[in-house]
Design a protein around this motif. Structure first.
Motif, PDB file in Angstrom:
ATOM      1  N   ASP A 169      -3.542  15.549  -2.928  1.00 43.10           N
ATOM      2  CA  ASP A 169      -1.970  16.026  -2.317  1.00 43.10           C
ATOM      3  C   ASP A 169      -0.991  15.776  -3.378  1.00 43.10           C
ATOM      4  N   GLU A 170      -0.949  16.644  -4.235  1.00 42.96           N
ATOM      5  CA  GLU A 170       0.127  16.433  -5.144  1.00 42.96           C
ATOM      6  C   GLU A 170       1.613  15.877  -5.023  1.00 42.96           C
ATOM      7  N   ASN A 171       2.033  16.737  -3.746  1.00 40.56           N
ATOM      8  CA  ASN A 171       3.383  16.310  -3.242  1.00 40.56           C
ATOM      9  C   ASN A 171       3.525  14.761  -2.470  1.00 40.56           C
ATOM     10  N   LYS A 172       2.107  14.415  -1.997  1.00 45.07           N
ATOM     11  CA  LYS A 172       2.110  13.282  -1.321  1.00 45.07           C
ATOM     12  C   LYS A 172       2.173  12.016  -2.503  1.00 45.07           C
ATOM     13  N   ALA A 173       1.429  12.240  -3.565  1.00 42.45           N
ATOM     14  CA  ALA A 173       1.154  11.562  -4.865  1.00 42.45           C
ATOM     15  C   ALA A 173       2.563  11.377  -5.654  1.00 42.45           C
ATOM     16  N   LYS A 174       3.471  12.251  -5.444  1.00 47.19           N
ATOM     17  CA  LYS A 174       4.590  12.297  -5.918  1.00 47.19           C
ATOM     18  C   LYS A 174       5.694  11.193  -5.219  1.00 47.19           C
ATOM     19  N   PHE A 175       5.582  11.289  -4.035  1.00 48.64           N
ATOM     20  CA  PHE A 175       6.194  10.260  -3.336  1.00 48.64           C
ATOM     21  C   PHE A 175       5.748   8.782  -3.116  1.00 48.64           C
ATOM     22  N   LEU A 176       4.404   8.692  -2.962  1.00 50.00           N
ATOM     23  CA  LEU A 176       3.863   7.540  -3.126  1.00 50.00           C
ATOM     24  C   LEU A 176       3.607   6.723  -4.482  1.00 50.00           C
ATOM     25  N   GLN A 177       3.998   7.500  -5.303  1.00 51.55           N
ATOM     26  CA  GLN A 177       4.098   7.016  -6.600  1.00 51.55           C
ATOM     27  C   GLN A 177       5.343   5.914  -6.554  1.00 51.55           C
ATOM     28  N   GLY A 178       6.218   6.255  -6.048  1.00 47.04           N
ATOM     29  CA  GLY A 178       7.611   5.519  -5.851  1.00 47.04           C
ATOM     30  C   GLY A 178       7.891   4.808  -4.622  1.00 47.04           C
ATOM     31  N   TYR A 179       6.642   4.701  -3.571  1.00 45.82           N
ATOM     32  CA  TYR A 179       6.765   4.151  -2.492  1.00 45.82           C
ATOM     33  C   TYR A 179       7.050   2.780  -2.641  1.00 45.82           C
ATOM     34  N   PHE A 180       8.089   2.034  -1.810  1.00 49.40           N
ATOM     35  CA  PHE A 180       8.578   0.759  -1.833  1.00 49.40           C
ATOM     36  C   PHE A 180       8.043   0.044  -0.735  1.00 49.40           C
ATOM     37  N   GLY A 181       7.293  -0.952  -0.852  1.00 53.39           N
ATOM     38  CA  GLY A 181       6.808  -1.596   0.327  1.00 53.39           C
ATOM     39  C   GLY A 181       5.341  -2.180  -0.096  1.00 53.39           C
ATOM     40  N   ASN A 182       4.515  -2.676   0.994  1.00 50.48           N
ATOM     41  CA  ASN A 182       3.082  -3.002   0.780  1.00 50.48           C
ATOM     42  C   ASN A 182       2.040  -1.950   1.089  1.00 50.48           C
ATOM     43  N   VAL A 183       1.195  -2.015   0.080  1.00 45.81           N
ATOM     44  CA  VAL A 183       0.189  -0.743   0.150  1.00 45.81           C
ATOM     45  C   VAL A 183      -1.105  -1.216  -0.418  1.00 45.81           C
ATOM     46  N   LEU A 184      -1.429  -2.564   0.193  1.00 39.51           N
ATOM     47  CA  LEU A 184      -2.378  -3.414  -0.409  1.00 39.51           C
ATOM     48  C   LEU A 184      -3.542  -3.439   0.784  1.00 39.51           C
TER      49      LEU A 184
END
Length: 467
Positions: free
Chosen positions: A306-321
């Motif tokens: 999902d390229e659109n989601k990838a663009k936003f998640l690349q800058g996602y600020f928070g915990n994704v661990l």
């Protein structure tokens, strides 16, 4: 040149830096389900810089003060502007009616400390950060989400350090902020804007998750009673690039029936070696089993296809661990070759390298709310566990505020609990060497220095990146 831990730091000024342009009225930003897996701990990171080249001819105290004043003003002005985009860092964490933490974005601001340390950069004993960094160069965060300290050194250099609330940001988020802060200081366009869209991490309806997550995470109410915690110490080492390549080569030395296996990465080889090394020593506590956990970032996993989601998640600020781990017997870890241990690392790590894993983890947290939970690798009453967090994306060479690249940079995370913590990062020299921060029980540090001194070299001034 002998290193020095016995130096004094005097605070010269305390102030609060707020966002230059509050973009909206105070509002609450809920924690995502993945944020809720983090306990209330603070993480430090610091960068050491030599005297600016433009100040090389300055000799008087007044001229040194002028240079430091210019650097501090640059830091504060850029910070104020950076907080416009990274407004979460200027807020405060409060508890909601359910007892869960949430962030109020009210532009409370960031505590900014100015200080002076009567020590030269070359004489800083960075090998023992408990003595030279903790409580001296990295600030204590008393309020808010983020605190900053700028410390002038006797030689005219500067140490820039921050401490942030891990419930609000992971290392990826912190790195994004640090790069943006330095870009603003140099009047550059931001290379990445932060995204606070929590909808990316909403639970599914209906929620569902693999029951294996029950073995990876545990509600706090079901934790075992804590034993008396054995004090831990921090160390910083340098691992040469050739040693890392050698470990990877050994980890990929398979038997004939294993030749189809994918090559083990440098991180997998490093983790396997560390796991095996600590298990190979004679422990006073006679552990039978030993856990190894590895922190995994889910941004790329959640956006596959999902390229659109990838663009936003690349800058996602928070915990994704996520915190996958494995437990092996001391006997196995001692007797099996490094390639076997590396295969064990690869197998448990592979389980968390999918989008489904992270979607399931989000749903798992939802099913247990509002009761808090933690990664099960931390539920270790006997201390027989360590967690490795890869800092290979640590952008140390990018954190240039206008007076040159850092001579050194490292995370500083003396966390509590029973499990130890290790973070390998790239050397600021950019030559393939690794800087490794460790916070482990003293016994484990002694084992590492006894059995792996050829790999882990105590950090000295020779490892600094002087221009």
């Amino acid at each position: 040149m002998a290193s020095n831990s016995n130096f004094n730091v005097s605070v010269t000024k305390n102030e609060v830096v707020a966002a230059a342009l509050p973009v909206q009225e105070p509002h609450y930003l809920p924690h995502s389900n993945l944020d809720l897996l983090l306990p209330p701990v603070d993480v430090g990171v610091f960068f050491c810089y030599q005297k600016p080249a433009a100040a090389s001819a300055q000799t008087t105290t007044e001229e040194h003060a002028t240079t430091f004043g210019w650097m501090v003003n640059t830091l504060k002005a850029a910070l104020s502007e950076a907080l416009v985009s990274f407004y979460a860092l200027a807020g405060e964490v409060e508890q909601n009616l359910a007892g869960e933490p949430e962030l109020i974005c009210n532009n409370r601001g960031v505590d900014f400390v100015q200080a002076f340390a009567d020590v030269e950069l070359r004489k800083l004993n960075l090998y023992k950060p408990d003595d030279s960094v903790e409580g001296k160069l990295v600030p204590k965060k008393k309020q808010g989400v983020l605190s900053v300290q700028a410390t002038e050194l006797k030689c005219g250099g500067i140490v820039v350090a921050v401490k942030f609330d891990h419930r609000v940001a992971d290392a990826y988020s912190a790195n994004m902020f640090l790069v943006s802060w330095s870009e603003i200081a140099q009047a550059k366009q931001l290379s990445q804007l932060p995204c606070f869209r929590r909808s990316f991490l909403f639970p599914r309806r209906p929620a569902h998750y693999d029951l294996s997550l029950d073995n990876m995470y545990v509600p706090i109410s079901s934790l075992q009673p804590e034993a008396v915690e054995e004090p831990k110490i921090s160390r910083i080492y340098c691992v040469a690039a050739e040693q890392i390549r050698e470990l990877q080569s050994q980890a990929n030395h398979y038997s004939a029936d294993e030749l189809k296996h994918p090559r083990r990465t440098k991180l997998e080889a490093f983790c396997a070696f560390l796991w095996k090394t600590v298990a190979s020593g004679k422990s006073r506590r006679n552990f039978k089993n030993f856990k190894l956990g590895i922190v995994v970032d889910g941004r790329t996993r959640l956006s596959i296809g999902d390229e659109n989601k990838a663009k936003f998640l690349q800058g996602y600020f928070g915990n994704v661990l996520s915190f996958p781990f494995e437990e092996k017997t001391i006997k196995e870890l001692r007797e099996k070759p490094l390639s076997w241990v590396a295969s064990a690392v690869h197998e448990f790590l592979e389980e968390a390298l999918t989008g489904d894993h992270f979607l399931g983890l989000i749903d798992w947290v939802e099913a247990h709310r509002p009761e808090p939970a933690i990664p099960k690798v931390h539920d270790c009453v006997d201390g027989a566990a360590l967690v490795v967090s890869s800092g290979q994306r640590f952008p140390v060479r990018k954190i240039d505020f206008g007076w040159g690249k850092p001579a050194f940079g490292s995370y500083h995370f003396p966390w509590g609990g029973q499990s130890g913590y290790v973070m390998p990062m790239p050397s600021p020299k950019g030559n393939g060497d690794w800087i490794v921060y460790m916070h482990l029980q003293k016994e484990k540090v002694e084992l590492i220095e006894t059995y792996a001194s050829h790999v882990f070299k105590p950090f000295t001034s020779d490892h600094l990146n002087f221009n």
